[in-house]
Structure formats: C-alpha cells, structure tokens
Design an enzyme around this catalytic site. Structure first.
Site, PDB file in Angstrom:
ATOM      1  N   LYS A  89       1.149  51.791  42.285  1.00  0.00           N
ATOM      2  CA  LYS A  89       1.264  52.256  40.900  1.00  0.00           C
ATOM      3  C   LYS A  89       1.711  51.118  39.978  1.00  0.00           C
ATOM      4  O   LYS A  89       1.235  51.010  38.835  1.00  0.00           O
ATOM      5  CB  LYS A  89       2.255  53.421  40.820  1.00  0.00           C
TER       6      LYS A  89
ATOM      7  N   LYS B 184       8.200  50.739  30.092  1.00  0.00           N
ATOM      8  CA  LYS B 184       9.119  50.910  31.223  1.00  0.00           C
ATOM      9  C   LYS B 184       8.464  50.483  32.528  1.00  0.00           C
ATOM     10  O   LYS B 184       9.059  49.773  33.343  1.00  0.00           O
ATOM     11  CB  LYS B 184       9.577  52.366  31.289  1.00  0.00           C
TER      12      LYS B 184
END
Length: 301
Positions: free
Chosen positions: A170, A238
């Site tokens: 990811k 983030k």
C-alpha cells in the site's frame, strides 16, 4: 460468524455496508455515532466501546485514519485487543506503515489473536461498488478464513506475504498515486503558463503513456472545481509521510516523495485538506498565489 467493524469514515462505512448486503450481522463502533446510524437495525448494532465490541465478534475489521488511532483503539483505554476471543481474527485495513503492522502482529499473537494487514486500493466509489483491491499480509490459512468476507467488499485479493507486506504494498501504491497526481498538476501548470488551454492539455495527455491511467478519472473534478473527496488530500499527505518513515527505517532514499509530501502539506495549509487529493492541481496552478509567494520572497531580499 459475527463481524465487528471499527471506523466508519468514507471507506469504512461503505465496506461495512457491503458486508451487510451479503447477510453478515455487524457490531460497529465509531467515535461519531451518527456515522453508524445507516448500518443499525436487525443486522447491525452499535457498541459503546471497542472493548465491548470485541467480546461479541469472531472477526474484527478496523479502517482508521492513522497508526496512532489504530493503536489507541487496540491497546488504549477500552481497547479491543485484550477482549477478543482466542483465535479471533483482527483484519486491519487502515493505511499504516509496515513496521507498525508488524508491531500489532506481535501484540495480537501475544493474546492468541490472528492478525492480518489488509489495506485497500480504491476510492469511495470503488468501496461502494465492492471493487476494492486488498493487499494482504497474512498466513495463508488466515487469509482463506476471511477470503469470503474480503470478496464482499472487493474484487481482487493480492497475497503479498507475511505480516507487514500488505501495508508495504500500500505504501508503494500510494507513493505512485501521490507523486503522479502532483507531477501531472505541475505539468498542467507549465502548459497553461506557456499559453496552452487546459482542454488542449487534457485532450492531448490523457490516454497517452506520459500520464497514469487514473488521472482520467480526475478530469471532471479539476474542470468543475468540485473536489468532493473520494480520497482526502490530508490522507494522501499522511500516506506519503508514512512512506518516507518506512524509507528511513529501510535505508532507502526517497527525494521525490519527500518534496512531494511537503507540496501536499502546503496545499493543506491553503485549505485543501478535506478535499480530494486531486485538489493539488488547484494548488499547483494557482498562478496568483504562486506569483504572490515569489513577490513576497523577492521583497524579503
């Protein structure tokens, strides 16, 4: 099988709804109860805390904003990890850094809980349509145990290896999405600065090897100026920051990523945090703002 779901934001609410559509009863928790209301009824109950929820379920999904929130839900006051049944499965779909996933796997194992990191690729429309891609770091037997549940929410499951490999994948995917979007925005800014129209640039660039295929889906947002979030810009920033942390831990240099994540941070400061991450286009092409910043720097000299 009774399923718990913690974290009912843009993605989690849609994922949980798809589990319900397939007949699975849910116990849910969210810090804001109002977000859970659409799931409540004969097949959905709200729990007062993660700890209380944990005692009722066989499989627990978490879809939370960042590592600190996951850790608080798992190990903080009224955390769920000390209350899950022996051999229960915790599936963390949150976007977190790999070292954090490995840490949570160790904490889970110490409590005889099976841990799986299974972050997803896909924005809110994909979540609603059950077309998410799951990157799964898990023991093979644990993955097979939850495979039917994942297929209620997604249409592709990629086993990546042991704990932390799902979140590793990811990190790689979101690094490409974030840098690709920012690079496209800068290219468009240059083209427009040279006198080309945005329509000419879109028509000429989209569908060519020069740009990533996902950028075609962002054209409508950019042209309308409506950046309703499918994946909020603050979460892209983030994730890119977590990628830079992971790179530091692994001894890998990511100069482009580190510059790009600061570009997203500046866009957050300019008021784009809650918008779709494609709003980086508006930040990059705001010539009045850019010119003003340059003038300010020149004045300081």
């Amino acid at each position: 099988m009774k399923i718990g779901f913690i974290g009912l934001g843009i993605m989690g609410s849609r994922m949980a709804a798809n589990l319900q559509k397939h007949g699975y009863p849910l116990v849910v928790f969210n810090r804001t109860r109002a977000k859970a209301e659409p799931l409540l009824g004969p097949c959905g109950t709200f729990s007062d805390s993660p700890a209380k929820l944990a005692g009722e379920v066989d499989v627990l999904f978490t879809m939370l904003a960042h590592p600190d929130v996951v850790e608080q839900a798992a190990l903080g006051r009224n955390g769920f990890l000390n209350h899950l049944k022996s051999n229960a499965v915790w599936v963390d779909c949150s976007s977190v850094n790999p070292s954090f996933s490995k840490k949570m796997a160790v904490e889970a194992e110490a409590r005889k809980v099976r841990f799986i990191d299974a972050p997803v690729t896909g924005s809110s429309p994909a979540a609603a349509d059950a077309k998410l891609i799951f990157w799964v770091g898990a023991d093979t037997a644990d993955l097979e145990r939850i495979r039917p549940l994942l297929l209620c929410m997604g249409n592709k499951i990629v086993p990546t290896g042991g704990h932390g490999t799902g979140t590793s994948m990811k990190m790689v995917v979101n690094l490409l999405l974030g840098t690709g979007m920012a690079a496209f925005a800068e290219a468009m800014a240059l083209g427009e600065g040279l006198g080309l129209t945005s329509n000419m640039l879109f028509d000429s660039l989209l569908g060519t090897p020069a740009v990533a295929p996902f950028l075609a889906s962002k054209r409508e947002k950019i042209e309308s100026g409506n950046y309703e979030a499918e994946f909020p810009l603050r979460w892209m920033q983030k994730d890119m920051h977590l990628a830079s942390i992971s790179a530091y831990e692994s001894g890998v240099a990511l100069p482009l990523t580190n510059v790009t994540k600061e570009m997203y941070r500046l866009a957050m400061r300019d008021g784009h945090a809650a918008e779709d991450f494609s709003a980086i286009y508006e930040f990059a092409t705001d010539n009045e703002r850019v010119t003003g910043n340059v003038h300010e720097l020149e004045t300081r000299k």
